[in-house]
Design an enzyme around this catalytic site. Structure first.
Site, PDB file in Angstrom:
ATOM      1  N   ASP A  81     -64.948  26.336  -1.651  1.00 42.19           N
ATOM      2  CA  ASP A  81     -64.943  24.923  -1.304  1.00 42.19           C
ATOM      3  C   ASP A  81     -64.297  24.204  -2.480  1.00 42.19           C
ATOM      4  O   ASP A  81     -64.920  24.018  -3.534  1.00 42.19           O
ATOM      5  CB  ASP A  81     -66.365  24.422  -1.086  1.00 42.19           C
ATOM      6  CG  ASP A  81     -66.434  22.936  -0.771  1.00 42.19           C
ATOM      7  OD1 ASP A  81     -65.385  22.255  -0.848  1.00 42.19           O
ATOM      8  OD2 ASP A  81     -67.542  22.434  -0.478  1.00 42.19           O
ATOM      9  N   TYR A 132     -58.021   8.753   4.843  1.00 39.08           N
ATOM     10  CA  TYR A 132     -56.923   9.710   4.655  1.00 39.08           C
ATOM     11  C   TYR A 132     -55.757   9.066   3.904  1.00 39.08           C
ATOM     12  O   TYR A 132     -55.212   9.637   2.950  1.00 39.08           O
ATOM     13  CB  TYR A 132     -56.468  10.211   6.025  1.00 39.08           C
ATOM     14  CG  TYR A 132     -55.441  11.312   5.982  1.00 39.08           C
ATOM     15  CD1 TYR A 132     -55.813  12.628   5.703  1.00 39.08           C
ATOM     16  CD2 TYR A 132     -54.103  11.049   6.248  1.00 39.08           C
ATOM     17  CE1 TYR A 132     -54.878  13.647   5.681  1.00 39.08           C
ATOM     18  CE2 TYR A 132     -53.159  12.063   6.225  1.00 39.08           C
ATOM     19  CZ  TYR A 132     -53.550  13.361   5.948  1.00 39.08           C
ATOM     20  OH  TYR A 132     -52.612  14.365   5.919  1.00 39.08           O
ATOM     21  N   ALA A 161     -55.017  27.434   2.667  1.00 43.28           N
ATOM     22  CA  ALA A 161     -53.944  28.354   3.058  1.00 43.28           C
ATOM     23  C   ALA A 161     -54.275  29.197   4.281  1.00 43.28           C
ATOM     24  O   ALA A 161     -53.504  30.090   4.629  1.00 43.28           O
ATOM     25  CB  ALA A 161     -53.599  29.273   1.889  1.00 43.28           C
ATOM     26  N   LYS A 191     -54.061  10.115   0.204  1.00 43.98           N
ATOM     27  CA  LYS A 191     -52.667  10.530   0.066  1.00 43.98           C
ATOM     28  C   LYS A 191     -51.888   9.604  -0.860  1.00 43.98           C
ATOM     29  O   LYS A 191     -50.959  10.049  -1.549  1.00 43.98           O
ATOM     30  CB  LYS A 191     -52.013  10.621   1.441  1.00 43.98           C
ATOM     31  CG  LYS A 191     -52.634  11.708   2.332  1.00 43.98           C
ATOM     32  CD  LYS A 191     -52.648  13.065   1.641  1.00 43.98           C
ATOM     33  CE  LYS A 191     -53.200  14.169   2.510  1.00 43.98           C
ATOM     34  NZ  LYS A 191     -53.183  15.487   1.838  1.00 43.98           N
TER      35      LYS A 191
END
Length: 255
Positions: free
Chosen positions: A66, A157, A17, A161
């Site tokens: 983390d 990646y 965030a 996803k």
């Protein structure tokens, strides 16, 4: 948006965030009344977002963790619940890229992306459900990506996803009986620091890279973090009370 208070009295955790979509989501949830735990890898950068939220009249606290580390996740969730009394919403946004073609991709780059993007989502969901299940209430939104269909130079990646979508569907089945919904948002191209880094990796400016993406998108522009945050806020709200196990693509009409 200013008149919406869908999260009044709710406590929300947003990971990753400190910037980009995560920061926009933290601001959106706070603007709608949530107390937001702004979680970043470093507490000092998370504090910048939390300070912006409080300066605008919202409620937010910063936490450094983390989220790929099991012990750090357990500690930060215990601390958040101890300080705020409960946990209603979890947005799993933390993620990194370490792009390369398969024959050039190192094990370390594969492992770092798997741990940061996928394992962290599992760990945070696991920690959150301990509080949501007894309360018989919870909203979990995970960040997937259009790259889940496959993307050159992103084997690591794309795998994470796609994995997030499978995890989301499974957790929706398991947690549904406890009134906990689990959904995913899969953005297309969004103008963030991550996509700027991708542009530099392929040898073009961020502006050129964005224009290339815009030319392939029916809306003829790229997305902005606030637009993804708006969809996340919907799925995290009671407006989406009968939506679970879904992945919603937010990509300007791209097919």
């Amino acid at each position: 948006m200013a008149d919406l208070q869908r999260f009044s009295g709710r406590v929300a955790v947003v990971t990753g965030a400190a910037r980009g979509i995560g920061a926009a989501t933290a601001r959106r949830l706070a603007a709608e009344g949530a107390t937001v735990a702004v979680v970043g890898l470093r507490e000092d950068t998370a504090k910048l977002v939390a300070a912006d939220i409080t300066a605008d009249g919202g409620s937010a606290c910063a936490y450094g963790a983390d989220v790929s580390d099991r012990d750090e996740v357990a500690a930060v969730f215990d601390r958040i619940v101890a300080e705020h009394g409960k946990l209603d919403v979890l947005v799993n946004n933390a993620g990194i890229t370490r792009d390369n073609l398969l024959f050039k991709m190192s094990y370390d780059d594969w492992d770092a992306v798997l741990r940061t993007n996928l394992t962290s989502t599992f760990l945070c969901c696991h920690a959150a459900q301990k509080h949501m299940v007894p309360a018989r209430y919870g909203k979990i939104v995970n960040l997937s990506s259009r790259s889940s269909f496959g993307a050159r130079g992103q084997a690591n990646y794309a795998a994470t996803k796609a994995g997030i979508q499978g995890l989301t569907a499974t957790l929706a089945i398991e947690l549904g009986p406890f009134n906990v919904t689990v959904n995913a948002v899969a953005p297309g191209y969004v103008a963030t620091g991550m996509t700027e880094a991708t542009a530099r990796r392929v040898g073009v400016t961020p502006e050129e890279h964005q224009q290339q993406a815009a030319d392939r998108t029916p809306l003829r522009r790229v997305g902005q973090p606030v637009e993804i945050a708006a969809v996340i806020a919907f799925l995290a709200s009671d407006d989406a009370s009968y939506v679970s196990g879904q992945t919603l693509y937010v990509n300007g009409g791209a097919r």
